[in-house]
Design a protein around this motif. Sequence first.
Motif, PDB file in Angstrom:
ATOM      1  N   PRO A  25       0.808  -1.219   0.000  1.00 25.92           N
ATOM      2  CA  PRO A  25       0.000   0.000   0.000  1.00 25.92           C
ATOM      3  C   PRO A  25       0.841   1.268   0.000  1.00 25.92           C
ATOM      4  CG  PRO A  25       0.169  -0.854   2.219  1.00 25.92           C
ATOM      5  CD  PRO A  25       0.895  -1.830   1.342  1.00 25.92           C
ATOM      6  N   ALA A  26       2.155   1.115   0.113  1.00 32.29           N
ATOM      7  CA  ALA A  26       3.062   2.259   0.202  1.00 32.29           C
ATOM      8  C   ALA A  26       4.365   1.876  -0.493  1.00 32.29           C
ATOM      9  CB  ALA A  26       3.317   2.614   1.670  1.00 32.29           C
ATOM     10  N   PRO A  27       5.204   2.849  -0.801  1.00 30.36           N
ATOM     11  CA  PRO A  27       6.481   2.517  -1.425  1.00 30.36           C
ATOM     12  C   PRO A  27       7.318   1.597  -0.537  1.00 30.36           C
ATOM     13  CG  PRO A  27       6.470   4.797  -0.665  1.00 30.36           C
ATOM     14  CD  PRO A  27       5.070   4.307  -0.571  1.00 30.36           C
ATOM     15  N   VAL A  28       7.929   0.603  -1.165  1.00 32.40           N
ATOM     16  CA  VAL A  28       8.818  -0.316  -0.454  1.00 32.40           C
ATOM     17  C   VAL A  28      10.247   0.008  -0.872  1.00 32.40           C
ATOM     18  CG1 VAL A  28       9.455  -2.715  -0.034  1.00 32.40           C
ATOM     19  CG2 VAL A  28       7.050  -2.103  -0.438  1.00 32.40           C
ATOM     20  N   ILE A  29      11.108   0.212   0.114  1.00 31.53           N
ATOM     21  CA  ILE A  29      12.498   0.590  -0.153  1.00 31.53           C
ATOM     22  C   ILE A  29      13.407  -0.359   0.618  1.00 31.53           C
ATOM     23  CG2 ILE A  29      14.238   2.410   0.076  1.00 31.53           C
ATOM     24  CD1 ILE A  29      11.851   4.414  -0.060  1.00 31.53           C
ATOM     25  N   GLY A  30      14.364  -0.928  -0.099  1.00 35.13           N
ATOM     26  CA  GLY A  30      15.288  -1.855   0.528  1.00 35.13           C
ATOM     27  C   GLY A  30      16.522  -1.144   1.051  1.00 35.13           C
ATOM     28  N   LEU A  31      17.020  -1.595   2.190  1.00 32.30           N
ATOM     29  CA  LEU A  31      18.277  -1.103   2.735  1.00 32.30           C
ATOM     30  C   LEU A  31      19.306  -2.224   2.637  1.00 32.30           C
ATOM     31  CD1 LEU A  31      17.173   0.826   5.970  1.00 32.30           C
ATOM     32  CD2 LEU A  31      17.294   1.645   3.604  1.00 32.30           C
ATOM     33  N   THR A  32      20.461  -1.915   2.100  1.00 30.78           N
ATOM     34  CA  THR A  32      21.528  -2.898   2.005  1.00 30.78           C
ATOM     35  C   THR A  32      22.800  -2.316   2.592  1.00 30.78           C
ATOM     36  OG1 THR A  32      22.658  -4.450   0.507  1.00 30.78           O
ATOM     37  CG2 THR A  32      22.318  -2.187  -0.293  1.00 30.78           C
ATOM     38  N   ILE A  33      23.801  -3.181   2.775  1.00 30.60           N
ATOM     39  CA  ILE A  33      25.025  -2.768   3.444  1.00 30.60           C
ATOM     40  C   ILE A  33      26.162  -3.684   3.008  1.00 30.60           C
ATOM     41  CG2 ILE A  33      24.502  -4.225   5.448  1.00 30.60           C
ATOM     42  CD1 ILE A  33      25.805  -2.121   7.241  1.00 30.60           C
ATOM     43  N   ASP A  34      27.366  -3.202   3.069  1.00 31.94           N
ATOM     44  CA  ASP A  34      28.533  -4.005   2.733  1.00 31.94           C
ATOM     45  C   ASP A  34      28.638  -5.192   3.695  1.00 31.94           C
ATOM     46  OD1 ASP A  34      31.344  -4.287   1.457  1.00 31.94           O
ATOM     47  OD2 ASP A  34      31.758  -4.209   3.617  1.00 31.94           O
ATOM     48  N   ALA A  35      29.004  -6.352   3.168  1.00 32.54           N
ATOM     49  CA  ALA A  35      29.029  -7.578   3.966  1.00 32.54           C
ATOM     50  C   ALA A  35      29.978  -7.471   5.164  1.00 32.54           C
ATOM     51  CB  ALA A  35      29.419  -8.768   3.090  1.00 32.54           C
ATOM     52  N   ALA A  36      31.172  -6.939   4.934  1.00 30.72           N
ATOM     53  CA  ALA A  36      32.139  -6.831   6.031  1.00 30.72           C
ATOM     54  C   ALA A  36      31.627  -5.918   7.142  1.00 30.72           C
ATOM     55  CB  ALA A  36      33.473  -6.321   5.495  1.00 30.72           C
ATOM     56  N   ALA A  37      31.010  -4.814   6.752  1.00 36.10           N
ATOM     57  CA  ALA A  37      30.463  -3.890   7.749  1.00 36.10           C
ATOM     58  C   ALA A  37      29.322  -4.549   8.517  1.00 36.10           C
ATOM     59  CB  ALA A  37      29.980  -2.616   7.065  1.00 36.10           C
ATOM     60  N   LEU A  83      12.876   9.065  -2.344  1.00 37.04           N
ATOM     61  CA  LEU A  83      12.303   7.936  -3.085  1.00 37.04           C
ATOM     62  C   LEU A  83      10.809   7.796  -2.796  1.00 37.04           C
ATOM     63  CD1 LEU A  83      15.176   5.349  -2.494  1.00 37.04           C
ATOM     64  CD2 LEU A  83      14.586   6.437  -4.672  1.00 37.04           C
ATOM     65  N   MET A  84      10.425   8.035  -1.542  1.00 32.96           N
ATOM     66  CA  MET A  84       9.007   7.962  -1.159  1.00 32.96           C
ATOM     67  C   MET A  84       8.196   9.021  -1.885  1.00 32.96           C
ATOM     68  SD  MET A  84       7.373   8.529   2.645  1.00 32.96           S
ATOM     69  CE  MET A  84       7.589  10.312   2.535  1.00 32.96           C
ATOM     70  N   GLU A  85       8.715  10.249  -1.910  1.00 36.48           N
ATOM     71  CA  GLU A  85       7.994  11.331  -2.581  1.00 36.48           C
ATOM     72  C   GLU A  85       7.901  11.090  -4.081  1.00 36.48           C
ATOM     73  OE1 GLU A  85      10.201  14.725  -1.296  1.00 36.48           O
ATOM     74  OE2 GLU A  85       9.028  14.974   0.555  1.00 36.48           O
ATOM     75  N   ALA A  86       8.950  10.517  -4.675  1.00 38.59           N
ATOM     76  CA  ALA A  86       8.915  10.203  -6.110  1.00 38.59           C
ATOM     77  C   ALA A  86       7.849   9.145  -6.398  1.00 38.59           C
ATOM     78  CB  ALA A  86      10.285   9.715  -6.573  1.00 38.59           C
ATOM     79  N   TRP A  87       7.727   8.161  -5.508  1.00 37.96           N
ATOM     80  CA  TRP A  87       6.713   7.109  -5.669  1.00 37.96           C
ATOM     81  C   TRP A  87       5.316   7.704  -5.622  1.00 37.96           C
ATOM     82  CZ3 TRP A  87       2.649   5.045  -2.872  1.00 37.96           C
ATOM     83  CH2 TRP A  87       2.223   3.756  -3.198  1.00 37.96           C
ATOM     84  N   HIS A  88       5.065   8.572  -4.650  1.00 37.87           N
ATOM     85  CA  HIS A  88       3.740   9.188  -4.530  1.00 37.87           C
ATOM     86  C   HIS A  88       3.459  10.123  -5.709  1.00 37.87           C
ATOM     87  CE1 HIS A  88       2.485   7.614  -0.673  1.00 37.87           C
ATOM     88  NE2 HIS A  88       3.674   7.884  -0.155  1.00 37.87           N
TER      89      HIS A  88
END
Length: 285
Positions: A189-201, A267-272
């Motif tokens: 029902p809303a924008p879905v945004i993924g968070l990722t990170i470097d494996a070592a960190a 990104l949320m505002e662009a989706w809306h």
Amino acid sequence: MRDRIDLHLVSDATGETLNSLARGCLSQFEGVTAVQHRWPLIRSRFQLDRVLAGIEQEPGPVLFTLTDRSLRAELEAFCSRLGLPYVSVLDPTLDMLTEYVGAKVAGKPGRQYVMDADYFRRIDAMHYVLAHDDGQGEAGIAEADVILVGVSRSSKTPTCFYLANRGIKAANIPLVPGVEPPKVLDNPPAPVIGLTIDAAALIEIRRHRLRMIGAEGVRSAENAYIDAEAVKAELLAARRLCAARGWPMVDVTRRSIEETATTVIQLMEAWHARRREADKPGAST
């Protein structure tokens, strides 16, 4: 060059404006230690006297936001007598807006903190984040303004709390190896945004987490939570899921929570905005 300064922050409100400004400016000076003396809620001559005594004892530059003219004049005169630099940080902006708007400022301290609709929206968003952290309260996700997904310890929760302080209802859902994402994400029902990170960190963050909960004796080879190959596979699976579903991703490795949240908001505002365009009469489907 000075390698240490005493910086006095004098405000008739909470002082958050000065704190943010000082933090941003001081970060530009490498090798300089700044001892910040915070003086919030200064609204009387008695309170100002304490400030002046503190400045005299540990002299240094003064940044202030005081709307009371008499208190301001006293502080400025005192700094001048001691030969200390001082700046009323809001003056340039208020002068510019006064000239442009053509109206005088109200001159009331702390007006940005009044309990108006915006204030209650932020409180409501904070309660929402608490109820929908780490995949909780799936039924209420329909009310979310944004949904964050990502593997464990990828900054989802702190980012959601920062967004809540901006009045944004942010839910977060963990992506767990071998577990299908909840059905609500099939038609979000809303924008879905993924968070990722470097494996070592990520491994280092998880190791710290294990130490904090008293699990430092767990060997990495026996624990997929911090095993290098397992973590890389976990991150890859999360990226593939987001790519397959068209969810944008934000790499948080070298970003502060504030920077991550700002990107999420964009990104949320662009989706809306795209949704509004698509909902216009005559829009192509």
